[in-house]
Motif scaffolding. Structure first.
Motif, PDB file in Angstrom:
ATOM      1  N   GLN A 281       0.839  -1.074  -0.195  1.00 31.22           N
ATOM      2  CA  GLN A 281      -0.096  -0.019  -0.044  1.00 31.22           C
ATOM      3  C   GLN A 281       0.743   1.190  -0.047  1.00 31.22           C
ATOM      4  O   GLN A 281       0.666   2.196  -0.436  1.00 31.22           O
ATOM      5  CB  GLN A 281      -0.970  -0.090   1.149  1.00 31.22           C
ATOM      6  N   VAL A 282       1.951   1.151   0.764  1.00 35.61           N
ATOM      7  CA  VAL A 282       2.928   2.296   0.824  1.00 35.61           C
ATOM      8  C   VAL A 282       3.396   2.448  -0.666  1.00 35.61           C
ATOM      9  O   VAL A 282       3.569   3.514  -1.167  1.00 35.61           O
ATOM     10  CB  VAL A 282       4.023   2.244   1.725  1.00 35.61           C
ATOM     11  N   CYS A 283       3.633   1.397  -1.115  1.00 37.73           N
ATOM     12  CA  CYS A 283       4.259   1.551  -2.743  1.00 37.73           C
ATOM     13  C   CYS A 283       3.303   2.117  -3.505  1.00 37.73           C
ATOM     14  O   CYS A 283       3.865   2.980  -4.428  1.00 37.73           O
ATOM     15  CB  CYS A 283       4.586   0.127  -3.038  1.00 37.73           C
ATOM     16  N   ILE A 284       2.175   1.517  -3.440  1.00 37.42           N
ATOM     17  CA  ILE A 284       1.102   2.132  -4.359  1.00 37.42           C
ATOM     18  C   ILE A 284       0.912   3.801  -4.185  1.00 37.42           C
ATOM     19  O   ILE A 284       0.886   4.677  -5.079  1.00 37.42           O
ATOM     20  CB  ILE A 284      -0.217   1.520  -4.101  1.00 37.42           C
ATOM     21  N   GLY A 285       0.783   3.970  -3.077  1.00 38.45           N
ATOM     22  CA  GLY A 285       1.066   5.617  -2.580  1.00 38.45           C
ATOM     23  C   GLY A 285       1.958   6.253  -3.132  1.00 38.45           C
ATOM     24  O   GLY A 285       1.784   7.387  -3.543  1.00 38.45           O
ATOM     25  N   LEU A 286       3.235   5.660  -2.870  1.00 39.38           N
ATOM     26  CA  LEU A 286       4.413   6.301  -3.539  1.00 39.38           C
ATOM     27  C   LEU A 286       4.215   6.498  -4.876  1.00 39.38           C
ATOM     28  O   LEU A 286       4.963   7.530  -5.453  1.00 39.38           O
ATOM     29  CB  LEU A 286       5.804   5.636  -2.820  1.00 39.38           C
ATOM     30  N   ALA A 287       3.963   5.598  -5.281  1.00 43.32           N
ATOM     31  CA  ALA A 287       3.761   5.611  -7.136  1.00 43.32           C
ATOM     32  C   ALA A 287       3.149   6.640  -7.275  1.00 43.32           C
ATOM     33  O   ALA A 287       3.350   7.416  -8.289  1.00 43.32           O
ATOM     34  CB  ALA A 287       3.146   4.337  -7.417  1.00 43.32           C
ATOM     35  N   GLY A 288       1.780   7.110  -6.833  1.00 43.66           N
ATOM     36  CA  GLY A 288       0.741   8.157  -6.739  1.00 43.66           C
ATOM     37  C   GLY A 288       1.616   9.296  -6.502  1.00 43.66           C
ATOM     38  O   GLY A 288       1.557  10.290  -7.677  1.00 43.66           O
ATOM     39  N   LEU A 289       2.528   9.588  -5.834  1.00 37.59           N
ATOM     40  CA  LEU A 289       2.935  10.841  -5.331  1.00 37.59           C
ATOM     41  C   LEU A 289       4.132  10.911  -6.394  1.00 37.59           C
ATOM     42  O   LEU A 289       4.251  12.133  -6.945  1.00 37.59           O
ATOM     43  CB  LEU A 289       3.848  10.631  -3.996  1.00 37.59           C
ATOM     44  N   VAL A 290       4.893   9.995  -6.786  1.00 42.43           N
ATOM     45  CA  VAL A 290       5.900  10.213  -7.632  1.00 42.43           C
ATOM     46  C   VAL A 290       5.536  10.701  -9.123  1.00 42.43           C
ATOM     47  O   VAL A 290       5.927  11.561 -10.022  1.00 42.43           O
ATOM     48  CB  VAL A 290       6.886   8.729  -7.884  1.00 42.43           C
ATOM     49  N   SER A 291       4.123  10.079  -9.588  1.00 43.51           N
ATOM     50  CA  SER A 291       3.710  10.337 -10.727  1.00 43.51           C
ATOM     51  C   SER A 291       2.771  11.519 -11.022  1.00 43.51           C
ATOM     52  O   SER A 291       2.379  11.799 -12.073  1.00 43.51           O
ATOM     53  CB  SER A 291       2.754   9.133 -11.370  1.00 43.51           C
ATOM     54  N   TYR A 292       2.741  12.570  -9.985  1.00 44.01           N
ATOM     55  CA  TYR A 292       2.073  13.597  -9.925  1.00 44.01           C
ATOM     56  C   TYR A 292       3.064  14.714 -10.901  1.00 44.01           C
ATOM     57  O   TYR A 292       3.744  15.153 -10.224  1.00 44.01           O
ATOM     58  CB  TYR A 292       1.455  14.352  -8.852  1.00 44.01           C
ATOM     59  N   GLY A 293       2.570  14.854 -11.980  1.00 37.86           N
ATOM     60  CA  GLY A 293       3.529  15.675 -12.787  1.00 37.86           C
ATOM     61  C   GLY A 293       3.026  17.057 -13.622  1.00 37.86           C
ATOM     62  O   GLY A 293       3.512  17.710 -14.334  1.00 37.86           O
ATOM     63  N   ALA A 294       1.791  17.283 -12.821  1.00 35.95           N
ATOM     64  CA  ALA A 294       1.298  18.656 -13.422  1.00 35.95           C
ATOM     65  C   ALA A 294       2.242  19.918 -13.186  1.00 35.95           C
ATOM     66  O   ALA A 294       2.041  20.842 -13.852  1.00 35.95           O
ATOM     67  CB  ALA A 294      -0.024  18.922 -12.991  1.00 35.95           C
ATOM     68  N   TRP A 295       3.100  19.798 -12.197  1.00 35.83           N
ATOM     69  CA  TRP A 295       4.054  21.004 -11.901  1.00 35.83           C
ATOM     70  C   TRP A 295       5.049  20.835 -12.746  1.00 35.83           C
ATOM     71  O   TRP A 295       5.963  21.939 -13.261  1.00 35.83           O
ATOM     72  CB  TRP A 295       4.426  20.714 -10.458  1.00 35.83           C
ATOM     73  N   ALA A 296       5.326  19.820 -13.610  1.00 35.90           N
ATOM     74  CA  ALA A 296       6.607  19.955 -14.399  1.00 35.90           C
ATOM     75  C   ALA A 296       6.104  19.868 -15.948  1.00 35.90           C
ATOM     76  O   ALA A 296       6.473  19.044 -16.960  1.00 35.90           O
ATOM     77  CB  ALA A 296       7.340  18.513 -14.310  1.00 35.90           C
ATOM     78  N   GLN A 297       5.321  20.927 -16.280  1.00 39.44           N
ATOM     79  CA  GLN A 297       4.731  21.080 -17.526  1.00 39.44           C
ATOM     80  C   GLN A 297       5.651  21.733 -18.540  1.00 39.44           C
ATOM     81  O   GLN A 297       5.768  21.358 -19.699  1.00 39.44           O
ATOM     82  CB  GLN A 297       3.349  21.782 -17.449  1.00 39.44           C
ATOM     83  N   GLY A 298       6.310  22.638 -18.046  1.00 37.43           N
ATOM     84  CA  GLY A 298       7.545  23.597 -18.620  1.00 37.43           C
ATOM     85  C   GLY A 298       8.700  22.615 -18.942  1.00 37.43           C
ATOM     86  O   GLY A 298       9.194  21.840 -18.022  1.00 37.43           O
ATOM     87  N   ALA A 299       9.365  22.951 -20.018  1.00 36.50           N
ATOM     88  CA  ALA A 299      10.613  22.340 -20.156  1.00 36.50           C
ATOM     89  C   ALA A 299      11.598  22.320 -19.022  1.00 36.50           C
ATOM     90  O   ALA A 299      12.352  21.420 -18.662  1.00 36.50           O
ATOM     91  CB  ALA A 299      11.214  22.528 -21.448  1.00 36.50           C
ATOM     92  N   ALA A 300      11.519  23.948 -18.480  1.00 36.69           N
ATOM     93  CA  ALA A 300      12.637  24.102 -17.593  1.00 36.69           C
ATOM     94  C   ALA A 300      12.416  23.078 -16.259  1.00 36.69           C
ATOM     95  O   ALA A 300      13.426  22.834 -15.781  1.00 36.69           O
ATOM     96  CB  ALA A 300      12.468  25.581 -17.188  1.00 36.69           C
ATOM     97  N   ALA A 301      11.152  22.891 -16.081  1.00 35.42           N
ATOM     98  CA  ALA A 301      10.670  22.139 -14.867  1.00 35.42           C
ATOM     99  C   ALA A 301      11.288  20.594 -15.116  1.00 35.42           C
ATOM    100  O   ALA A 301      11.637  19.867 -13.938  1.00 35.42           O
ATOM    101  CB  ALA A 301       9.194  22.022 -14.421  1.00 35.42           C
ATOM    102  N   ARG A 302      11.481  20.193 -16.107  1.00 38.77           N
ATOM    103  CA  ARG A 302      11.952  18.851 -16.608  1.00 38.77           C
ATOM    104  C   ARG A 302      13.175  18.641 -16.588  1.00 38.77           C
ATOM    105  O   ARG A 302      13.954  17.724 -17.292  1.00 38.77           O
ATOM    106  CB  ARG A 302      11.314  18.241 -17.577  1.00 38.77           C
ATOM    107  N   SER A 303      14.155  19.834 -16.173  1.00 35.50           N
ATOM    108  CA  SER A 303      15.522  19.742 -15.799  1.00 35.50           C
ATOM    109  C   SER A 303      15.939  19.804 -14.286  1.00 35.50           C
ATOM    110  O   SER A 303      17.336  20.098 -14.012  1.00 35.50           O
ATOM    111  CB  SER A 303      16.153  20.220 -16.954  1.00 35.50           C
ATOM    112  N   THR A 304      15.191  19.968 -13.568  1.00 41.63           N
ATOM    113  CA  THR A 304      15.126  20.353 -12.069  1.00 41.63           C
ATOM    114  C   THR A 304      15.725  18.979 -11.253  1.00 41.63           C
ATOM    115  O   THR A 304      15.696  17.678 -11.830  1.00 41.63           O
ATOM    116  CB  THR A 304      14.366  21.014 -11.523  1.00 41.63           C
TER     117      THR A 304
END
Lengths: 518, 195
Positions: A281-304
């Motif tokens: 269950q922790v792994c499933i929750g962690l996978a959810g946390l990791v996969s939230y990517g709405a904050w990384a819409q810009g190319a600049a965010a995807r190099s942080t």
């Protein structure tokens, strides 16, 4: 009577005219009315599953056409047509194919898993199905008629954009229905830590989808306001607002249901409770946390650094859950069931998809100077492998929950073969682009191999679809086996009377006898 | 019928299980709407940052109306919560009054926005126009949804579907309303104050 109540079957004529003594036969709905007007979650789920399997196969065929064009040195299509196909292929694979497939499986299975007789907001779930299906057909028409992103005809280009927005809204609605079912339809005693893994994983997946898709929807709206043609839409909406959906970390949202499926199947395979339940269950929750990517819409965010940490960290929940599943499987001799093969192979392929993220991080950190990595090719490989892994797991889910979703079990022996075939196809579909992205391998060779993989995958998906249709026909005719070779599971969806709700549950495996249920 | 007749009059009606479906759905809807509005606001701020001093150089958005709008929504947050409080205590008259006041304040907000749009006269073919109207318009659509939600629940309450035993409809509308109002604070700050 509230709008949500069921209409009583009143003989109106008899009520209006008391002298009318003849017994009037109640009007039976036609087959069409039964389907379109149904709020039965199994029917809604089946339609989602059937249509999304067809769209997934179509999206894969579109990718094959792109690969064939590359293999033949761009001699098949004009460059603008190829670019249009690449953009719309990704939309088709994700929003018409794999995401609705997983949501459809959840709509069909999750209410039964949490002991509910119905899904939350059945009319909303039906509305999500028909609006998604309608919008998907409009999207396909717009792509075929030189529209959607990169299209040459302005009106159909904008029509395709509107259709994508409607698809996103519909999927959000379906996700809300699934999430509310898990949260609000549980019987007493079935706390969230005891919910079956697939339901828990779909709760997390649905939450992430509801908080992610509107971010893309915002760009769809902006594109509709500001972009007048397909070329402008490609920049304003696709590049700024959609491309991040098809890359890490957002793409990793597909890992979450994979973990849920394999964990539920593993417990059934050994006939005992899954070991390390909390860890999974922790792994499933962690996978959810990791996969939230709405904050990384810009190319600049995807190099942080945060992006790099999340992309690399996506492998951790997969490894953790695989460890728990492996530990469970070694406790007792597991049944050699096809869903287990699907599930384990899906996790292995997912690990490959997560591992590719490491290459993208190296490329980002080194500003493209380290290792001669072609990010575009590696990104294509990652998209295909992750989507393919989710497709393998979803097919496994169909074979596992066939009796629940379709009323009859899917054939076990072909299922085992299909698991191997689908895995080989996904590998062939994606890995050549990975190799071409990090080595001097000729792009044409990679494209030929990937096209072959795409063809096989499309066939595998269609075979899976055929198996579900066959099972449905058997169920409708009262034929076929009602019990799998491997028996059934111990969670609530395997209880005898699914139409009745469950009042009280004491553990995560209510149907499991004896001490192993703890 | 006969079985109902055997129940003594003094026995309190059974309490229906509260599944909180509406509350949960409203929370999800509010979360999704918030992401939509915040993404549009982010796009506005990103573009403003890229353009620099030339941003809104030829237009002057007044602060008076947006600030009045902020206070309008602040007041409505109290009235909508009053509706929830009242229905939970079966004070149906106060619940209708509070819901009606909230809807009226929401409509006043729309009126103020319309007035602001006519004052600003920002063309859609300018750099700022599409982003300005998209961000503020999305919030306006969210307010419209909140008004419809509250209105429908008021109607259901008038038809007897809500009481202290089933107060979730008003509470669900209130959750969406509060999130909508909170988002306006972000728009007020990002679009109108920091212009």
């Amino acid at each position: 009577m509230a709008m949500t109540d069921t209409s009583p079957e009143i003989d109106t004529k008899a009520v209006v005219d008391p002298s009318h003594s003849e017994v009037v036969r109640k009007t039976e709905p036609t087959a069409f009315e039964r389907v379109v007007g149904s709020g039965d979650h199994r029917i809604i789920g089946r339609w989602f599953i059937g249509a999304s399997l067809a769209f997934l196969a179509a999206g894969t065929v579109l990718s094959v056409l792109v690969d064939l064009d590359t293999a033949t040195d761009q001699s098949l299509f004009r460059p603008d047509i190829t670019a249009r196909m690449i953009m719309n292929e990704q939309v088709a694979l994700l929003l018409l194919g794999i995401v609705p497939l997983l949501l459809g499986l959840a709509i069909a299975v999750v209410p039964a898993q949490v002991g509910s007789a119905a899904i939350a907001f059945p009319r909303a779930a039906a509305a999500s199905l028909w609006s998604w299906l309608g919008a998907s057909i409009i999207f396909i028409v717009s792509v075929v008629t030189d529209g959607s992103y990169g299209g040459g005809i302005d009106k159909t280009a904008r029509l395709g954009n509107v259709a994508v927005g409607a698809i996103m809204l519909s999927l959000c609605l379906a996700a809300v229905c699934v999430a509310v079912t898990v949260l609000g339809h549980r019987p007493r005693g079935l706390s969230l830590d005891k919910v079956p893994f697939f339901s828990f994983s779909m709760l997390v997946t649905s939450t992430i989808l509801v908080l992610t898709l509107p971010a893309s929807l915002a760009h769809v709206a902006l594109g509709q306001i500001t972009a007048a043609d397909g070329e402008a839409l490609a920049t304003v909406t696709y590049v700024n607002g959609l491309s991040w959906l098809f890359s890490a970390p957002t793409l990793f949202v597909l890992f979450i249901p994979i973990l849920g499926i394999v964990a539920d199947v593993a417990a059934t395979a050994v006939g005992m409770a899954l070991r390390g339940r909390g860890l999974v269950q922790v792994c499933i929750g962690l996978a959810g946390l990791v996969s939230y990517g709405a904050w990384a819409q810009g190319a600049a965010a995807r190099s942080t650094l945060v992006w790099a940490a999340l992309v690399v960290g996506a492998a951790l929940p997969l490894l953790g859950a695989l460890g728990a599943v492996g530990d469970t499987l070694r406790q007792a001799k597991p049944k050699l069931m096809s869903p287990l093969a699907f599930g384990l192979l899906a996790v292995v392929v997912s690990l490959l998809g997560a591992g590719i993220g490491l290459l993208l991080v190296i490329h980002s950190i080194g500003d493209g100077e380290i290792g001669n990595i072609h990010a575009d090719l590696v990104g294509t490989a990652q998209l295909r492998i992750v989507v393919g892994a989710a497709a393998i797991a979803a097919l496994g889910g169909l074979f596992y929950w066939g009796r629940i979703a379709f009323g009859a079990v899917l054939p076990e022996m072909p299922g085992k073969g299909l698991a191997l075939l689908a895995t080989a196809a996904v590998t062939l579909w994606g890995v050549p682009w990975l190799v071409a992205g990090i080595s001097p391998m000729e792009a044409s060779i990679a494209a030929w191999l990937a096209a072959a993989g795409g063809v096989i995958l499309a066939l595998a998906v269609l075979v899976g679809m055929g198996a579900t249709i066959l099972a449905r026909r058997q169920a409708a005719g009262g034929e076929g086996p009602s019990e799998s070779e491997w028996g059934s599971g111990a969670t609530l969806e395997w209880r005898a009377d699914l139409a009745a709700g469950v009042e009280l549950v004491e553990g995560p495996y209510p149907l499991l006898d004896g001490k192993d249920a703890s | 019928m006969s079985s109902l007749a055997t129940i003594p009059v003094g026995v309190a009606p059974g309490v229906e299980p509260r599944r909180r479906q509406l509350l949960l759905a409203s929370t999800f809807a509010a979360g999704g709407s918030a992401v939509l509005v915040l993404t549009l606001l982010g796009a506005y701020l990103q573009q403003r940052s890229a353009v620099g001093d030339a941003w809104l150089a030829e237009n002057n958005i007044p602060l008076t109306q947006p600030t009045m709008q902020l206070f309008t929504l602040l007041m409505s947050m109290f009235t909508v919560q009053w509706a929830v409080y009242a229905i939970a205590r079966d004070q149906r008259g106060y619940a209708y009054l509070a819901a009606g006041l909230s809807i009226m304040l929401g409509l006043a907000f729309i009126n103020q926005t319309w007035f602001l749009y006519t004052r600003v006269e920002l063309p859609l073919d300018s750099t700022e126009g599409p982003l300005f109207y998209a961000a503020t318009g999305a919030h306006l659509a969210m307010l419209g949804a909140a008004i419809v939600l509250l209105g429908l629940n008021t109607l259901r309450s008038l038809l007897g579907a809500m009481s202290s035993r089933r107060p979730d409809g008003f509470a669900a509308a209130a959750i969406y309303w509060h999130v909508m109002a909170g988002l306006y604070f972000a728009i007020w700050l990002g679009v109108y104050v920091l212009k």
